[in-house]
Motif scaffolding. Structure first.
Motif, PDB file in Angstrom:
ATOM      1  N   MET A  17       0.833  -1.203   0.000  1.00  0.00           N
ATOM      2  CA  MET A  17       0.000   0.000   0.000  1.00  0.00           C
ATOM      3  C   MET A  17       0.867   1.252   0.000  1.00  0.00           C
ATOM      4  O   MET A  17       0.516   2.264  -0.618  1.00  0.00           O
ATOM      5  N   GLY A  18       2.014   1.207   0.697  1.00  0.00           N
ATOM      6  CA  GLY A  18       2.928   2.336   0.650  1.00  0.00           C
ATOM      7  C   GLY A  18       3.441   2.597  -0.752  1.00  0.00           C
ATOM      8  O   GLY A  18       3.498   3.753  -1.209  1.00  0.00           O
ATOM      9  N   THR A  19       3.790   1.534  -1.464  1.00  0.00           N
ATOM     10  CA  THR A  19       4.259   1.679  -2.850  1.00  0.00           C
ATOM     11  C   THR A  19       3.164   2.253  -3.740  1.00  0.00           C
ATOM     12  O   THR A  19       3.406   3.160  -4.551  1.00  0.00           O
ATOM     13  N   THR A  83       6.120   3.046   5.120  1.00  0.00           N
ATOM     14  CA  THR A  83       6.678   4.382   4.873  1.00  0.00           C
ATOM     15  C   THR A  83       7.909   4.308   3.985  1.00  0.00           C
ATOM     16  O   THR A  83       8.097   5.142   3.087  1.00  0.00           O
ATOM     17  N   ARG A  84       8.750   3.313   4.215  1.00  0.00           N
ATOM     18  CA  ARG A  84       9.953   3.159   3.380  1.00  0.00           C
ATOM     19  C   ARG A  84       9.561   2.920   1.926  1.00  0.00           C
ATOM     20  O   ARG A  84      10.132   3.532   0.998  1.00  0.00           O
ATOM     21  N   ALA A  85       8.561   2.065   1.697  1.00  0.00           N
ATOM     22  CA  ALA A  85       8.112   1.794   0.328  1.00  0.00           C
ATOM     23  C   ALA A  85       7.476   3.037  -0.291  1.00  0.00           C
ATOM     24  O   ALA A  85       7.649   3.313  -1.493  1.00  0.00           O
ATOM     25  N   TYR A  86       6.764   3.781   0.509  1.00  0.00           N
ATOM     26  CA  TYR A  86       6.143   5.026   0.055  1.00  0.00           C
ATOM     27  C   TYR A  86       7.205   6.018  -0.415  1.00  0.00           C
ATOM     28  O   TYR A  86       7.123   6.579  -1.515  1.00  0.00           O
ATOM     29  N   VAL A  87       8.260   6.219   0.399  1.00  0.00           N
ATOM     30  CA  VAL A  87       9.336   7.143   0.045  1.00  0.00           C
ATOM     31  C   VAL A  87      10.067   6.661  -1.207  1.00  0.00           C
ATOM     32  O   VAL A  87      10.369   7.451  -2.120  1.00  0.00           O
ATOM     33  N   HIS A 101      16.006  12.145   5.035  1.00  0.00           N
ATOM     34  CA  HIS A 101      15.166  11.466   6.033  1.00  0.00           C
ATOM     35  C   HIS A 101      13.687  11.844   5.929  1.00  0.00           C
ATOM     36  O   HIS A 101      13.055  12.250   6.917  1.00  0.00           O
ATOM     37  N   PRO A 102      13.078  11.742   4.757  1.00  0.00           N
ATOM     38  CA  PRO A 102      11.665  12.124   4.644  1.00  0.00           C
ATOM     39  C   PRO A 102      10.747  11.251   5.484  1.00  0.00           C
ATOM     40  O   PRO A 102       9.639  11.673   5.821  1.00  0.00           O
TER      41      PRO A 102
END
Length: 530
Positions: A17-19, A83-87, A101-102
């Motif tokens: 879902m983050g991706t 969050t990591r996948a989202y960034v 570090h977003p």
């Protein structure tokens, strides 16, 4: 004007879902990363000039960054992965620049509140005057929630309305969004946000009919470590089916910061507020026989009131007035509350039921209102403000959704929106139109919050006064800005004009106080004494 509201459905694991979300809203995400990376220092010391300002911003930046890093490192693994996948998905779209570090942006509000709390602890932390004074004056949130059920609504079903007032005018209200999450584990949930913010923690509704919204509180008993509020709300949304479940989840892991979490349950037709101060969690329930609950920004649990603080007495009165006003409006009604009625409560512009309509002060319709929604969870229906701040006024959107459906993102007028499981329509002036003076006040707030451009803010406020000279609240704000611009004579003129029309004792007292200060600056001791 804001972009059309954006609707999305994310499916699969939290990482997946983050991706999906990062890919759908990469450009807006990059904009928000930049906004959040400097929010603590802008909010706390952005208007402090000279060497003290440079030092203050450095102190806040270092402290907030350290705190955000600590909180981010101890998040639940699956939410870290989301969050990591989202960034990574945002970076893969080639938008930017993206600050370092977003992923720490998720902890921005916790760190902002905790910086203020640490400044309030005498002798603790790196804050020294005048930075400490500036930090505590930044304690100015103004969120409000109204929950109604049973005999208080036409069909007995629960209605949950909330304002989200936040130092993000021109950013958060620029692109409203509604995102459904259908995870592979746990129940489905949805959150209201701004496009590009993967933030299931502002106003959230889940498949079991729980709706929740956090409200800033100020308390000395915050901690350097613990759960972020966004992760607590996320966990309740995924796992809780009842109010008892929500209480148990809130007590599983101490929270870092200080919050009032309003929660309504459609299934149980009831509501409560979780009052959180670091490791302490207390429960505030409606009084016996009441079918409504109001939540603002002050603690109601006596033991938590001991170490509660406020940036100023005026700010504490702001929160108290909003709660009293909402309670009085509800108690004065003889008919059940509809969704439109609750939206109207959230757009109310009187401080105490008398006097002129106000745009600044202790009324519910705060100028920094960047998100407003009324949710009917049993019907999977909501009404959300989609106009510029204050978005409790102007154009709204009526929304309905299904929990299951295809993954993807769609705008309000997209032909495929209905096939994706969403229906939405614009509702113009659902509560009231935004008048000219209100829009000028929003311009002033945006100029001051974003770049601390006192000159631009002052010019916008002067236009608001020209549009509505009968609003005395504008004069106090104009006097403050004139003093910041080192124009004490103009500040005195605004105070005199305000005193000629202001009838509220507290507001007259503020005008007199700042008038005396302005007269002293203008080297008019007799006027200051008068």
């Amino acid at each position: 004007m804001p972009l059309p509201p954006f609707f999305a459905r994310l499916t699969g694991t939290q990482e997946a879902m983050g991706t999906q979300h990062g890919t759908l809203a990469a450009g807006d995400a990059a904009r928000l990363f930049a906004f959040y990376s400097t929010m603590p220092e802008r909010s706390l010391v952005g208007d402090l000039r000279g060497p003290a300002g440079v030092a203050g911003r450095w102190i806040v930046r270092k402290l907030a960054s350290a705190m955000q890093g600590r909180l981010a490192a101890t998040r639940p693994p699956e939410l870290q992965a989301r969050t990591r996948a989202y960034v990574e998905a945002v970076r893969a779209q080639g938008v930017g620049p993206i600050p370092p570090h977003p992923e720490r942006a998720m902890a921005a509000m916790d760190s902002l509140q905790n910086c203020i709390a640490f400044a309030a602890r005498r002798g603790l932390g790196p804050f020294v005057r005048p930075v400490a004074a500036r930090v505590q004056r930044a304690a100015v949130p103004a969120c409000s929630t109204v929950i109604a059920w049973d005999s208080a609504t036409p069909d007995g079903e629960l209605l949950f309305g909330r304002n989200f007032d936040f130092p993000g005018v021109g950013v958060w209200d620029a692109a409203p969004s509604f995102v459904v999450c259908a995870p592979d584990r746990g129940q489905a949930y949805a959150f209201f946000s701004t496009r590009g913010a993967d933030a299931p923690g502002i106003t959230v509704v889940n498949e079991a009919g729980l709706v929740m919204a956090p409200h800033t509180r100020w308390h000395r008993d915050v901690a350097w470590s613990g759960a972020m509020i966004i992760d607590l709300v996320h966990s309740i949304a995924r796992r809780a089916e009842t109010l008892a479940d929500a209480i148990a989840i809130a007590r599983e892991r101490p929270v870092s910061s200080s919050w009032g979490l309003a929660i309504g349950s459609a299934r149980e037709r009831s509501a409560l507020v979780l009052e959180i101060a670091g490791p302490t969690v207390e429960v505030v329930r409606p009084t016996a026989g009441d079918r409504t609950l109001v939540c603002t920004n002050r603690y109601r649990t006596p033991s938590l009131q001991v170490n509660e603080f406020a940036g100023s007495i005026a700010w504490a009165e702001n929160s108290e007035r909003r709660e009293r006003r909402l309670r009085a409006l509800i108690d004065a009604r003889s008919a059940p509350l509809t969704a439109r009625d609750i939206a109207g409560l959230l757009g109310d512009r009187l401080e105490s039921g008398r006097g002129p309509r106000r745009r600044l002060g202790g009324m519910v319709a705060n100028p920094a209102n960047v998100h407003c929604a009324v949710v009917a969870p049993a019907h999977r229906r909501a009404w959300m403000g989609i106009d510029q701040a204050p978005c409790c006024e102007g154009t709204w959107s009526e929304v309905a959704w299904t929990w299951q459906g295809p993954a993807g993102g769609w705008e309000l007028d997209a032909p495929a929106l209905a096939a994706a499981g969403f229906t939405a329509r614009r509702v113009h002036d659902f509560v009231a139109p935004q008048d000219v003076a209100t829009r000028h006040v929003a311009d002033a707030v945006r100029a001051y919050e974003s770049t601390h451009d006192a000159r631009a803010a002052s010019s916008a406020l002067e236009l608001a006064i020209a549009a509505d000279a009968a609003d005395p609240s504008l004069r106090l704000g104009a006097a403050w800005l004139a003093l910041e611009l080192d124009e004490p004579a103009r500040a005195v003129a605004h105070v005199e004009a305000g005193l000629a029309i202001e009838r509220d004792d507290l507001r007259r007292g503020q005008l007199l106080l700042w008038g005396a200060r302005a007269a002293t600056r203008a080297r008019s001791p007799a006027l200051a004494t008068r």
